[in-house]
Design a protein around this motif. Sequence first.
Motif, mmCIF file in Angstrom:
data_model
loop_
_atom_site.group_PDB
_atom_site.id
_atom_site.type_symbol
_atom_site.label_atom_id
_atom_site.label_comp_id
_atom_site.label_asym_id
_atom_site.label_seq_id
_atom_site.Cartn_x
_atom_site.Cartn_y
_atom_site.Cartn_z
ATOM 1 N N PHE A 36 -8.418 -6.349 -1.926
ATOM 2 C CA PHE A 36 -6.972 -6.209 -2.068
ATOM 3 C C PHE A 36 -6.364 -7.508 -2.600
ATOM 4 C CE2 PHE A 36 -6.620 -2.836 1.424
ATOM 5 C CZ PHE A 36 -6.330 -1.839 0.514
ATOM 6 N N THR A 88 0.831 -1.206 0.000
ATOM 7 C CA THR A 88 0.000 0.000 0.000
ATOM 8 C C THR A 88 0.860 1.249 0.000
ATOM 9 O OG1 THR A 88 -1.722 -1.200 1.203
ATOM 10 C CG2 THR A 88 -1.853 1.210 1.201
ATOM 11 N N LEU A 94 -4.081 -1.695 -6.290
ATOM 12 C CA LEU A 94 -4.047 -2.631 -5.173
ATOM 13 C C LEU A 94 -5.081 -3.737 -5.319
ATOM 14 C CD1 LEU A 94 -3.559 -0.072 -2.272
ATOM 15 C CD2 LEU A 94 -1.927 -1.858 -2.927
ATOM 16 N N ALA A 95 -6.082 -3.532 -6.166
ATOM 17 C CA ALA A 95 -7.118 -4.531 -6.428
ATOM 18 C C ALA A 95 -7.136 -4.858 -7.917
ATOM 19 C CB ALA A 95 -8.482 -3.992 -5.987
ATOM 20 N N GLN A 101 -7.715 1.364 -1.769
ATOM 21 C CA GLN A 101 -7.897 0.921 -3.153
ATOM 22 C C GLN A 101 -8.493 2.020 -4.027
ATOM 23 O OE1 GLN A 101 -9.523 -0.099 -0.541
ATOM 24 N NE2 GLN A 101 -11.618 -0.736 -0.950
ATOM 25 N N LYS A 148 -12.119 -4.303 -7.932
ATOM 26 C CA LYS A 148 -12.014 -2.936 -7.425
ATOM 27 C C LYS A 148 -12.038 -2.815 -5.901
ATOM 28 C CE LYS A 148 -14.189 -1.007 -11.562
ATOM 29 N NZ LYS A 148 -15.315 -0.202 -12.087
ATOM 30 N N THR A 149 -12.527 -3.837 -5.198
ATOM 31 C CA THR A 149 -12.680 -3.678 -3.746
ATOM 32 C C THR A 149 -11.869 -4.668 -2.919
ATOM 33 O OG1 THR A 149 -14.663 -5.073 -3.724
ATOM 34 C CG2 THR A 149 -14.991 -2.694 -3.982
ATOM 35 N N GLU A 151 -8.637 -4.213 -11.160
ATOM 36 C CA GLU A 151 -9.373 -3.012 -11.570
ATOM 37 C C GLU A 151 -10.544 -3.314 -12.492
ATOM 38 O OE1 GLU A 151 -6.819 0.488 -12.376
ATOM 39 O OE2 GLU A 151 -5.141 -0.849 -11.917
#
Length: 286
Positions: free
Chosen positions: A264, A35, A147-148, A141, A261-262, A150
């Motif tokens: 990780f 992160t 980080l996720a 995110q 998207k949500t 997309e």
Amino acid sequence: MIPAPFARMILDMKKKSTDKKIALIAGALDLPFFTRDALRRNGWDVYIVGLKNFVNPELNPDLTVRLGGAWPAIREFRRRGIHKLTFVGALGHPNFSDIRPDWWSIGMLFSIMKHQRGYDSMGVALNKALERRGFEIVAAQDAAPELAFETAGVKTKAKPTARDARDIERAVDVSHTIGAADIGASVVVDKQVIAVEAAEGTAKMLERVVDMRKNKRRASGVFAKMTKPGQDLRIDIPAIGVDTVRAVAAAHLRGIIVNAKTCFVVDKEATIRAANDAKIFIVAVE
């Protein structure tokens, strides 16, 4: 005297600069490292606060505080003009009886405990209490989308079959049901529901599945790690990584399902590589 147009320009520049300041509140495991790096690649000025007894010292936090001892961090945020906070890293389910709050934190704890009705509502109450004190809680995110996953779709060489698709549909449906009841966010389905996550967490749930399927010879079924309906994604965000892939492989499951998207993905490249090596599919769904 500075002309009005230039004054507004200077103020806008200062605001933009301030808006790119963020405090990363870091718990345990590897996610805070990824992160931090992702936020910096996205142009954020990151100030790291490590939680004592949880944060990995190799993260080299700018400040370390204990749970319940937030005042030194709050004072530093105000001094540095930091208004945005993001929370990342494992804490388990903290026991409030183990927390020795400082004076600033006492009001926070009263507010959290007053409004908490489940583990998720504790996070919502924390966010609201911080917002009332002038802070904006940012989902990591959202600040660093990489980080996720997309986009939705299959992320691995292995692809789900028609049989897998039925397990996926069932797993997503059950995950939403238990999530809405604030029971958990993870489920394992192999035609029927084999396991659901409860207070023990995802890792322990998968250990149970590994044990019950240790004599199974052929892989089948799926593991789903989903966002709970209405979940506040600014805190306690679902995550998968290489360890998840290894557990799923040991449980003789065929694939992993997450939200695009949500959720990780800790070390995305390594996670996909491990899944490809194990011939496991990973599917991101909307």
